[in-house]
Design an enzyme around this catalytic site. Structure first.
Site, PDB file in Angstrom:
ATOM      1  N   LYS A  34     -10.244  -0.248  -2.552  1.00 36.83           N
ATOM      2  CA  LYS A  34     -10.113  -0.467  -1.106  1.00 36.83           C
ATOM      3  C   LYS A  34     -10.561   0.787  -0.382  1.00 36.83           C
ATOM      4  O   LYS A  34     -10.097   1.887  -0.668  1.00 36.83           O
ATOM      5  CB  LYS A  34      -8.673  -0.819  -0.742  1.00 36.83           C
ATOM      6  CG  LYS A  34      -8.460  -0.961   0.774  1.00 36.83           C
ATOM      7  CD  LYS A  34      -7.095  -1.506   1.141  1.00 36.83           C
ATOM      8  CE  LYS A  34      -6.870  -1.411   2.652  1.00 36.83           C
ATOM      9  NZ  LYS A  34      -5.544  -1.857   3.077  1.00 36.83           N
ATOM     10  N   ASP A  41       0.849  -1.185   0.000  1.00 35.37           N
ATOM     11  CA  ASP A  41       0.000   0.000   0.000  1.00 35.37           C
ATOM     12  C   ASP A  41       0.890   1.242   0.000  1.00 35.37           C
ATOM     13  O   ASP A  41       1.644   1.459   0.953  1.00 35.37           O
ATOM     14  CB  ASP A  41      -0.896   0.039   1.243  1.00 35.37           C
ATOM     15  CG  ASP A  41      -1.972  -1.032   1.220  1.00 35.37           C
ATOM     16  OD1 ASP A  41      -1.727  -2.115   0.658  1.00 35.37           O
ATOM     17  OD2 ASP A  41      -3.072  -0.774   1.766  1.00 35.37           O
ATOM     18  N   LYS A  88      -7.191   3.090  -3.411  1.00 32.96           N
ATOM     19  CA  LYS A  88      -7.572   3.056  -2.000  1.00 32.96           C
ATOM     20  C   LYS A  88      -7.839   4.478  -1.530  1.00 32.96           C
ATOM     21  O   LYS A  88      -7.140   5.412  -1.937  1.00 32.96           O
ATOM     22  CB  LYS A  88      -6.440   2.400  -1.211  1.00 32.96           C
ATOM     23  CG  LYS A  88      -6.599   2.413   0.295  1.00 32.96           C
ATOM     24  CD  LYS A  88      -5.446   1.645   0.965  1.00 32.96           C
ATOM     25  CE  LYS A  88      -5.438   1.871   2.466  1.00 32.96           C
ATOM     26  NZ  LYS A  88      -4.277   1.261   3.135  1.00 32.96           N
TER      27      LYS A  88
END
Lengths: 324, 279
Positions: free
Chosen positions: A260, A161, A224
């Site tokens: 996400k 991430d 995300k």
């Protein structure tokens, strides 16, 4: 009359980006169109999708899907190997009283704890995700960030991430942003790249849409919402905005991208709302841990309480569950 | 009763707010003046919400000083006494005759004063220094049990509620009360007294509805630590609640609101500490 659709190339041609362009010689902006956002309609539709009533067996399926799509996260300065091992134990068996409870998708930790997490989740379905690249600011030299990523992957992380450099994005240096993400994707090698937009710092739905398109075009596997480190994070309109960006991107390029949502998702009810948004925007194909994730720490406990109530008919006790 | 002609909507009291039932349900109550009043009917989700609020408020209430709790409970008595005409009228509407209504308000006020006085004395009476055969200082102190479900009696809707609720709050517990189903007016107006007496939001939550439908959810709830079932008239329901309470080892008390510190002992845990007398 102006065309309703701008393109990244067009927006990138605005003066502030042009000024930055020479510094990244390899800029080849992708030809993806970015649809403008009707903020009012977006908020209305997102709110409307929250009014669905999900009961009975559908509700139970939503609980399990929420667990299966969860990145159980601990990103505290005070994280220790013991705490990460505990988290991994919960990730594998979220409800010790109920073996039918599925494991979560992944645990999400800081790079220095990836090895601990890999060891603790060995032999299970649970993947290890690591934040990397100067999380949560993204403000360090690119070489350092890439190094960070490579090391986390070498330590065994399945997913990385990263955050975009909002400073660059907001000052219009989209080309540099694009290059950084493309470089990060390369550094990831076999690992999945999830790119955090940090939507709370982008300022508008249009900016979120543009950032989503940029990040997807640059090769990110997942977009995300947030780091969870600032006040504003995932909200239903933002989730809808990004889901629509993914839909547009798939239409234009044929490459599916995951979503996400992270930060501020604490209750099962909120989670169900997001599942509805994803299902209605991207289709049921996205209701799968490969394509959709919740980044959360407190959400798991709430889902387990709801599952226990579903199973026993008695309201469960929050303090019977671990604190984190 | 309302000279200005503004009929009152009787609402539930949950987490310091006056709310309609989450379910939107109401139930009709025949008022003594011949009219039918529709009162918010709590659902199991209202009850669940109330337990969440009570749990959230519990550490703060238990952590406040006994002196402050005493002040607040005394203020409940003050507020109640100041509105006695209204409560007499509410009780009469619920079918109590005037003489009994006046004496019931008196009883309720005196119950709150009684338990206001006990907040800072329980530790001395229930706890204490224990003589032990060794070089130790051995001290027992009472601590609140936690969240208590209180089933108030259907008759004596105001004084009966005071007798059961005041000792629970006195010891630092928080409460979810199922008040009188047939005579909900006085208990729901009493919630206004709680709100103006600085009882922190969530410490006492007052619900009305079908007691036989709601009480089992309360007894089943794993986040409720004790049940006060003196107000349950139906013996079969009392047995059912006791059995359900056993699932997570809830305490089940039938104190009948007796004015003795033993009543409060039902809602207190005793913590005993051994401390070396010499180091």
């Amino acid at each position: 009359m102006e065309s309703p659709e701008s393109s990244l190339a067009a927006s990138a041609a605005r003066p502030e980006r042009a000024a930055a362009a020479p510094s990244s010689g390899s800029v080849r902006l992708p030809q993806v169109r970015v649809r403008p956002v009707d903020a009012f309609a977006l908020e209305r539709r997102a709110a409307e999708l929250g009014t669905r009533s999900i009961k009975g067996s559908a509700q139970l399926a939503a609980f399990d899907l929420t667990v299966r799509c969860m990145d159980l996260t601990t990103l505290e300065g005070a994280d220790t190997p013991g705490r990460v091992r505990g988290l991994c134990g919960r990730a594998k068996h979220p409800d010790p009283q109920d073996p039918t409870c599925p494991p979560v998708a992944a645990v999400c930790v800081y790079p220095s704890l990836v090895r601990v997490a890999v060891e603790a989740t060995a032999g299970s379905m649970v993947k290890v995700a690591s934040v990397a690249g100067a999380f949560p600011s993204g403000q360090s030299p690119l070489a350092n960030r890439l190094d960070d990523i490579r090391r986390a992957v070498a330590d065994g992380a399945d997913e990385i991430d990263i955050v975009i450099d909002r400073g660059k994005f907001l000052s219009g240096r989209l080309g540099e942003c694009y290059d950084e993400i493309a470089a990060a994707k390369q550094a990831c090698g076999p690992a999945h790249l999830k790119t955090i937009l940090e939507v709370g710092e982008l300022g508008s739905f249009d900016a979120i849409r543009r950032a989503s398109m940029l990040v997807m075009a640059a090769g990110s596997d997942v977009i995300k919402t947030s780091t969870g480190k600032i006040g504003t994070s995932a909200t239903p309109p933002i989730a809808l905005c990004m889901a629509e960006a993914i839909r547009d991107f798939v239409e234009q390029t044929g490459r599916p991208v995951g979503l996400k949502l992270a930060g501020g998702i604490r209750t099962t009810k909120q989670a169900a709302h997001y599942l509805v948004i994803v299902n209605e925007t991207l289709g049921s194909g996205w209701l799968h841990p490969d394509w959709f994730r919740f980044g959360a720490s407190g959400l798991l406990n709430d889902v387990i309480l709801q599952r226990r109530f579903h199973r026993t008919g008695r309201y469960a006790r929050p303090s019977d569950l671990p604190v984190d | 009763m309302n000279e200005m002609g503004a009929p009152k909507t009787y609402k539930l009291y949950v987490g310091g707010n006056f709310v309609r039932s989450e379910s939107g349900r109401v139930y009709p109550v025949e008022s003594a003046d011949g009219s039918t009043v529709r009162v918010a009917q709590a659902s199991r989700k209202d009850l669940r919400d109330a337990v969440v609020k009570a749990r959230g408020a519990q550490p703060g209430w238990a952590g406040s000083t006994a002196y402050l709790r005493g002040q607040i409970l005394y203020r409940v008595a003050e507020m109640l006494d100041g509105r006695r005409d209204q409560f007499v009228a509410e009780l009469e509407n619920g079918g109590v005759d005037t003489y009994d209504a006046v004496s019931e308000v008196d009883d309720a006020v005196s119950a709150w004063i009684y338990w206001a006085g006990w907040t800072d004395k329980l530790a001395q009476v229930i706890g204490g220094v224990n003589p032990v055969a060794g070089p130790f200082l051995n001290v027992s102190t009472p601590e609140p049990t936690g969240v208590v479900g209180v089933i108030a009696p259907p008759s004596r809707p105001l004084a009966g509620l005071a007798d059961l609720l005041a000792p629970v709050l006195c010891g630092g517990n928080t409460a979810v009360v199922l008040a009188s189903e047939p005579a909900p007016f006085a208990p729901l107006t009493f919630a206004e007294v709680l709100a103006t007496a600085d009882v922190p939001p969530g410490v006492a939550n007052v619900l009305v509805g079908r007691t036989a439908e709601l009480a089992p959810w309360l007894a089943d709830h794993h986040d409720v630590d004790a049940m006060e079932i003196s107000g349950v008239d139906d013996p079969a329901l009392a047995v059912d609640l006791t059995v359900r309470s056993a699932d997570n080892l809830k305490r089940v008390a039938r104190t009948d609101g007796a004015r003795t510190p033993r009543t409060d002992g039902e809602f207190l845990e005793i913590k005993t500490v051994w401390h070396p007398a010499r180091l």
